[in-house]
Scaffold this motif. Structure first.
Motif, PDB file in Angstrom:
ATOM      1  N   SER A 142      -8.686 118.820 114.884  1.00  0.00           N
ATOM      2  CA  SER A 142      -9.442 119.491 114.345  1.00  0.00           C
ATOM      3  C   SER A 142      -9.689 119.386 113.455  1.00  0.00           C
ATOM      4  CB  SER A 142      -8.362 120.724 114.734  1.00  0.00           C
ATOM      5  OG  SER A 142      -7.844 121.043 116.240  1.00  0.00           O
ATOM      6  N   SER A 152      -7.374 124.920 115.243  1.00  0.00           N
ATOM      7  CA  SER A 152      -7.118 124.472 115.878  1.00  0.00           C
ATOM      8  C   SER A 152      -7.743 124.833 117.597  1.00  0.00           C
ATOM      9  CB  SER A 152      -5.591 125.390 116.579  1.00  0.00           C
ATOM     10  OG  SER A 152      -4.450 124.681 117.016  1.00  0.00           O
ATOM     11  N   THR A 210      -0.361 124.667 117.516  1.00  0.00           N
ATOM     12  CA  THR A 210       0.266 123.093 116.781  1.00  0.00           C
ATOM     13  C   THR A 210       0.676 123.349 115.824  1.00  0.00           C
ATOM     14  OG1 THR A 210      -2.347 122.361 116.998  1.00  0.00           O
ATOM     15  CG2 THR A 210      -0.766 120.960 115.103  1.00  0.00           C
ATOM     16  N   GLU A 232      -6.890 107.103 121.417  1.00  0.00           N
ATOM     17  CA  GLU A 232      -5.873 107.564 121.998  1.00  0.00           C
ATOM     18  C   GLU A 232      -6.232 107.478 123.933  1.00  0.00           C
ATOM     19  OE1 GLU A 232      -6.057 112.121 121.391  1.00  0.00           O
ATOM     20  OE2 GLU A 232      -8.256 111.990 121.055  1.00  0.00           O
TER      21      GLU A 232
HETATM   22  O1  M6R Z   1      -4.798 122.273 119.221  1.00  0.00           O
HETATM   23  P1  M6R Z   1      -5.010 121.549 118.047  1.00  0.00           P
HETATM   24  O2  M6R Z   1      -6.491 121.375 117.760  1.00  0.00           O
HETATM   25  O3  M6R Z   1      -4.349 122.125 117.444  1.00  0.00           O
HETATM   26  O4  M6R Z   1      -4.787 119.998 118.343  1.00  0.00           O
HETATM   27  C1  M6R Z   1      -4.519 119.446 117.303  1.00  0.00           C
HETATM   28  C2  M6R Z   1      -4.706 117.853 117.484  1.00  0.00           C
HETATM   29  O5  M6R Z   1      -3.050 117.570 118.738  1.00  0.00           O
HETATM   30  C3  M6R Z   1      -5.370 117.277 119.044  1.00  0.00           C
HETATM   31  O6  M6R Z   1      -6.406 117.119 118.743  1.00  0.00           O
HETATM   32  C4  M6R Z   1      -5.453 115.912 118.870  1.00  0.00           C
HETATM   33  O7  M6R Z   1      -5.901 115.002 117.828  1.00  0.00           O
HETATM   34  C5  M6R Z   1      -5.999 115.214 119.849  1.00  0.00           C
HETATM   35  N1  M6R Z   1      -5.359 114.674 120.804  1.00  0.00           N
HETATM   36  C6  M6R Z   1      -7.126 114.818 119.555  1.00  0.00           C
HETATM   37  O8  M6R Z   1      -8.506 114.346 120.506  1.00  0.00           O
END
Ligand code: M6R
Length: 614
Positions: free
Chosen positions: A307, A351, A356, A494
């Motif tokens: 995000s 998000s 988060t 990842e």
């Molecule tokens: O739910 P969110 O978009 O706030 O999450 C943010 C990150 O935890 C999320 O984008 C994470 O980096 C993913 N595993 C990426 O693929």
């Protein structure tokens, strides 16, 4: 992170708990457990590893009962083991917990001094011991409501938790800092950390507020806030939570990559209201303040992970088209760096999950410092904490995203951000009607362009040998494609566990060039719109040092440099749409390299879908 479920039902509670845990397994998958109450006794089963291990154990020797709690864990305190798995038990009470109890060490010392022998290394285990101590101290005269409140009052940190006792046919819950909701059907009442868990169990849901505490029985939910009983609204379970199958794909990530043209089409049809020849009319129904708000002096964008990368790309658009100063930060830094916010500033949080922890705290910090400033969120879960605490929400409309690696929520963020920029620019007279329409036409072409890119999946799969026997991978881009380089590297690392770095191509000479050799494949994003010649000269520098190059580009064939190892053609786009196109090959590349390496694509090690602890 972890997933919580509690059920008081006239059906088989074990089945309800397992169904819910299966739907939440993507949140945390290093151990799982359930505890059921049967004839005044608690029966608990926990297993390390994937949920399948617990399912096998319960298949062999089922538990029965109509009230129970369950948990799927993502380890914070203490490794992934059966002992550290939830529920945690103490003298006739059992608790499942999400979050972090920050004062657990002090509580543990005090409880140990009172003779408690802890069985796990977790912070969570203090909760059942505090509860059993409160029950013992109060005796039958005060009861569970009081003991539960006394327990909660001793906790510092974040929690969503549910407790079960041997003595009662009810469950007790509390929420602060971690999401928790209730569900109900004609069969019973449930508590869960995720609406998805309740799909198939409940017809209606009720989102608990920060500080809510209470109890559920088979037919009733009682909620208190600051000691006063409160009523909260039940609502139909969100439709998006109803379906979560792979629909014939091998992985959720693969399915979600293929869903992207549909997501973009949904976004355009929901938010762009004008017909051919009419004035552009971009409307975000849950953010009506945007229709009248004048351009702010400054925009701050805060997010995490993927995000955050979407926000970085939007900064280029906002500064170029709105001429507004834009600051972008990762939430875990923003919330602790004493940011100078000032008046006339908008916050935009982004998000997928809306839960988060760092992003939520960044929003709270912003609102508490400058309550008059506008705080918007772009979020895929309109019922989430972030959406409910923001002044306006723009739903991403991506549908439930299950794969831990975010794909369709990312491109949905880019598409919504593009529309947001176009709306504000047109509304404030900084972009004329013709240009706004031209960009909207380009946005509509994204749907077809994405279909073309999806049809090239095999070509991306054929590139996986370039990622064998390597010591890492480098992704380079400039302008709005620089954050795409960051995102391409994040996706690869990842799910494939290969080390990968994304860099602004112009920064390469300032260090990363030292890494370049024949065992470091370099993915170069070269878009005609973004400093093409400069990127090409970086590409030549990479080639001169023996690296294999994969070029993602919308250049004409005749302009493509010699000797690149692979070229992936992007449809020609404008400044808003090129990043949307570039995202897809990057996602495929990560997906196929991970598959070739045999990793668990949807549930990569150590990760969880929604990071609800800091
Ligand atoms: O739910 P969110 O978009 O706030 O999450 C943010 C990150 O935890 C999320 O984008 C994470 O980096 C993913 N595993 C990426 O693929």
């Amino acid at each position: 992170m972890c997933g919580i479920i509690g059920a008081v039902t006239d059906e088989d509670a074990q089945k309800s708990l397992l169904d819910a845990l299966r739907r939440m397994e993507y949140r945390g998958y290093d151990s799982a457990g359930v505890c059921l109450r049967e004839q005044g006794r608690l029966h608990c089963r926990k297993e390390a590893g994937k949920l399948a291990n617990l399912e096998q154990s319960l298949d062999k020797k089922p538990l029965s009962g109509h009230a129970g709690i369950g948990h799927t864990r993502w380890a914070t305190h203490g490794g992934p083991s059966r002992e550290n798995a939830h529920p945690h038990l103490a003298d006739g009470v059992a608790v499942v917990h999400n979050g972090i109890i920050e004062n657990h060490e002090i509580l543990r010392q005090a409880l140990t001094a009172d003779g408690v022998a802890f069985r796990s290394e977790t912070d969570s285990e203090v909760i059942p011991w505090l509860l059993s101590a409160a029950l013992a101290a109060g005796g039958k005269s005060t009861g569970m409501d009081v003991a539960w409140q006394q327990t909660v009052d001793q906790l510092q940190g974040a929690y969503a938790m549910v407790a079960l006792t041997a003595a009662d046919d009810c469950l007790w819950f509390a929420r602060r800092g971690s999401p928790l909701l209730l569900g109900r059907s004609k069969h019973g009442i449930y508590a869960a950390s995720d609406a998805l868990a309740l799909a198939g169990l409940a017809d209606e849901v009720l989102y608990l507020e920060e500080g809510d505490i209470g109890r559920i029985s088979r037919s009733d939910a009682v909620i208190f806030q600051d000691g006063v009983q409160v009523q909260r609204d039940w609502q139909a379970i969100p439709l998006a939570e109803q379906a979560a199958g792979k629909d014939g794909f091998d992985h959720f990530m693969q399915k979600e990559i293929f869903e992207q043209p549909r997501v973009i089409a949904d976004i355009l049809s929901a938010y762009v209201k004008h017909g051919v020849g009419e004035r552009p009319d971009i409307v975000f129904p849950a953010a009506p303040l945007l229709d009248t708000a004048p351009l702010p002096n400054r925009i701050v964008m805060v997010a995490c992970g993927t995000s955050y990368h979407a926000a970085l790309t939007a900064r280029y658009w906002l500064e170029r088209y709105l001429q507004v100063s834009v600051e972008v930060d990762v939430a875990s830094e923003y919330r602790y760096r004493n940011p100078v916010i000032g008046p006339d500033t908008w916050l935009i949080t982004l998000s997928q999950s809306g839960e988060t922890a760092d992003t939520l705290e960044a929003l709270r910090l912003f609102k508490s410092n400058t309550p008059d400033n506008l705080a918007l969120t772009l979020c895929n879960v309109p019922e989430s904490s972030l959406a409910r605490e923001s002044d306006g929400t723009i739903a991403l409309l991506a549908g439930t995203e299950v794969g831990v690696a975010s794909t369709k929520a990312y491109t949905a963020q880019l598409a919504v951000l593009a529309l947001l920029v176009l709306k504000i620019a047109y509304q404030n007279g900084v972009m004329n009607e013709a240009d706004t329409k031209r960009h909207l036409t380009a946005m509509r072409q994204v749907v077809d362009g994405m279909h073309v890119l999806l049809s090239q999946a095999d070509r991306l799969q054929a590139l996986t040998p370039l990622f064998e026997d390597i010591h890492g991978a480098l992704f380079l881009g400039r302008g709005p494609c620089f954050p795409l380089a960051l995102e391409g590297a994040l996706k690869l690392k990842e799910i494939s566990y290969l080390h990968a770095e994304g860099y602004a191509a112009g920064e390469m000479k300032h260090g990363p060039i030292a890494l370049i050799d024949a065992k470091l494949p370099v993915v170069v994003l070269a878009a005609r719109k973004y400093h093409l010649q400069k990127v090409l000269s970086n590409l030549r520098e990479v080639q001169a040092r023996g690296a294999k190059v994969i070029l993602l580009t919308d250049m004409r064939d005749e302009d493509i440099p010699d000797n690149v190892n692979a070229v992936i053609r992007l449809p020609e786009g404008d400044s808003f749409t090129t990043p949307l196109f570039a995202a897809i090959p990057l996602q495929f590349l990560a997906y196929y390299v991970a598959r070739a390496r045999g990793t668990d694509v949807d549930q990569p090690r150590n990760l969880a879908k929604s990071v609800t602890v800091e």
